[in-house]
Design an enzyme around this catalytic site. Sequence first.
Site, mmCIF file in Angstrom:
data_model
loop_
_atom_site.group_PDB
_atom_site.id
_atom_site.type_symbol
_atom_site.label_atom_id
_atom_site.label_comp_id
_atom_site.label_asym_id
_atom_site.label_seq_id
_atom_site.Cartn_x
_atom_site.Cartn_y
_atom_site.Cartn_z
ATOM 1 N N GLU A 15 0.828 -1.208 0.000
ATOM 2 C CA GLU A 15 0.000 0.000 0.000
ATOM 3 C C GLU A 15 0.859 1.253 0.000
ATOM 4 O O GLU A 15 1.793 1.375 0.798
ATOM 5 C CB GLU A 15 -0.915 -0.015 1.228
ATOM 6 C CG GLU A 15 -2.340 0.346 0.926
ATOM 7 C CD GLU A 15 -2.996 -0.638 -0.023
ATOM 8 O OE1 GLU A 15 -3.182 -0.285 -1.202
ATOM 9 O OE2 GLU A 15 -3.333 -1.751 0.401
ATOM 10 N N THR A 17 2.977 2.093 -2.054
ATOM 11 C CA THR A 17 4.306 1.826 -2.598
ATOM 12 C C THR A 17 4.365 2.146 -4.088
ATOM 13 O O THR A 17 5.452 2.362 -4.625
ATOM 14 C CB THR A 17 4.691 0.353 -2.397
ATOM 15 O OG1 THR A 17 3.629 -0.473 -2.886
ATOM 16 C CG2 THR A 17 4.919 0.041 -0.933
ATOM 17 N N GLY A 101 -16.727 3.588 -3.801
ATOM 18 C CA GLY A 101 -16.325 4.228 -2.560
ATOM 19 C C GLY A 101 -15.783 3.281 -1.522
ATOM 20 O O GLY A 101 -15.604 3.660 -0.363
ATOM 21 N N GLY A 103 -12.845 1.525 -1.928
ATOM 22 C CA GLY A 103 -11.409 1.292 -2.092
ATOM 23 C C GLY A 103 -11.096 0.069 -2.923
ATOM 24 O O GLY A 103 -10.001 -0.473 -2.845
ATOM 25 N N LEU A 104 -12.065 -0.367 -3.754
ATOM 26 C CA LEU A 104 -11.867 -1.539 -4.605
ATOM 27 C C LEU A 104 -11.652 -1.143 -6.059
ATOM 28 O O LEU A 104 -11.761 -1.960 -6.962
ATOM 29 C CB LEU A 104 -13.065 -2.490 -4.477
ATOM 30 C CG LEU A 104 -13.298 -3.014 -3.065
ATOM 31 C CD1 LEU A 104 -14.564 -3.865 -3.015
ATOM 32 C CD2 LEU A 104 -12.097 -3.828 -2.583
ATOM 33 N N GLU A 139 -6.925 9.267 -15.172
ATOM 34 C CA GLU A 139 -7.212 9.523 -13.753
ATOM 35 C C GLU A 139 -6.315 10.614 -13.190
ATOM 36 O O GLU A 139 -6.765 11.472 -12.435
ATOM 37 C CB GLU A 139 -7.044 8.233 -12.949
ATOM 38 C CG GLU A 139 -7.398 8.393 -11.488
ATOM 39 C CD GLU A 139 -8.033 7.158 -10.887
ATOM 40 O OE1 GLU A 139 -8.122 7.109 -9.654
ATOM 41 O OE2 GLU A 139 -8.453 6.265 -11.630
ATOM 42 N N ASP A 151 -3.845 0.143 -9.867
ATOM 43 C CA ASP A 151 -5.237 -0.239 -10.089
ATOM 44 C C ASP A 151 -5.500 -0.610 -11.544
ATOM 45 O O ASP A 151 -6.119 -1.633 -11.851
ATOM 46 C CB ASP A 151 -6.172 0.899 -9.673
ATOM 47 C CG ASP A 151 -6.027 1.247 -8.201
ATOM 48 O OD1 ASP A 151 -5.412 0.454 -7.459
ATOM 49 O OD2 ASP A 151 -6.515 2.314 -7.786
#
Length: 358
Positions: A15, A17, A101, A103-104, A139, A151
């Site tokens: 996370e 990173t 919303g 975090g997936l 994004e 992601d």
Amino acid sequence: MTRWAAPGRVNLIGEHTDYNDGFVLPLALAQRTVVTVEPAERSVVRSSREDDPVTFAAATVAPGDVTGWAAYVAGVFWAFRAAGHAVPDLDLHVDGDVPVGAGLSSSASLECAVAVALAELGGLDLGRTELARLARRAENEFVGAPTGGMDQMAAMHGAAGRLVFLDTRTDAVELVPFPLAEHGLALLVVDTRAPHQLVDGQYGQRRADCAEAAEQLGVPALRDATLDAVERLTDERLRRRARHVVSEDARVLEVVDRLTAGADPRGIGPLLSASHASMRDDFAITVPHVDVAQDVMERAGAHGARMTGGGFGGCVIGLVEAADVDRVSGAVAAAYAERGWTAPVAFTAVASGGAGPA
């Protein structure tokens, strides 16, 4: 009329990173965003989750022209055009079951579904990594979210029964076996229902802290730093932020080594828990809803548990015995009820394939 889809993702470990040139280890979910597409004279985006359609011109749309949820669609059109690719106007309808919303990575899922549609409809010979980069550019530069590339890479490179081991410096991808079912295990995901928002000051501040720490350490990125050097930083905040990133990279590599060697996945549990402690204590990105869920999952028998995603809300994952899924998720629900919190939503994550035709 054609249909394209891309998955959400859960990050097993690694996370914050990705924007530090480090290592991440996500998996693509079975939950997907589906985009139904047909030609149009002017682009129109509709969503089953939104009341009003949004229109834009594919040939001229630019950052700032479209905001809100539809910016993730318009931004991909813009990124393709900025890269020199022709983009047609399309009528798009968005649907799917990736929680928003939580975090997936519902946003990257939407971007990648649109990206594969544009590439196929345009007859463009673009590899999955290039498509992921275009989606990330949408994004970063169109939506304005300063995220790394994990992601989109997970959504593009996902594979059934595999984790996506990504070196974010080189974008090299290795698929790592994740044989949970064979070992009687499951990856439990608990959506804490706490608000999750990345386009705010907190995420950007963490990123700025990491950049400043790397500069003080004299390294290109925190991926290149050592823990010994980090401990010599005089600024406590920067020392804590850097310590999380450097130790998290080490945890990712250890998980990959264990799984690649065919070890029992139960052995990675303590590394997941250590990751959570690091995010809570050093990176300061957890919230009470998340910490309670993580603690209860461990007390209820999870081999390890951690928050997943950018932080400040979202989901917690736990490596649990498949037979204990209901009991562990029930324990979290009971803890939330005792506190008067909104009930969490739980499901098991199954490593699935990447973006493509629906």
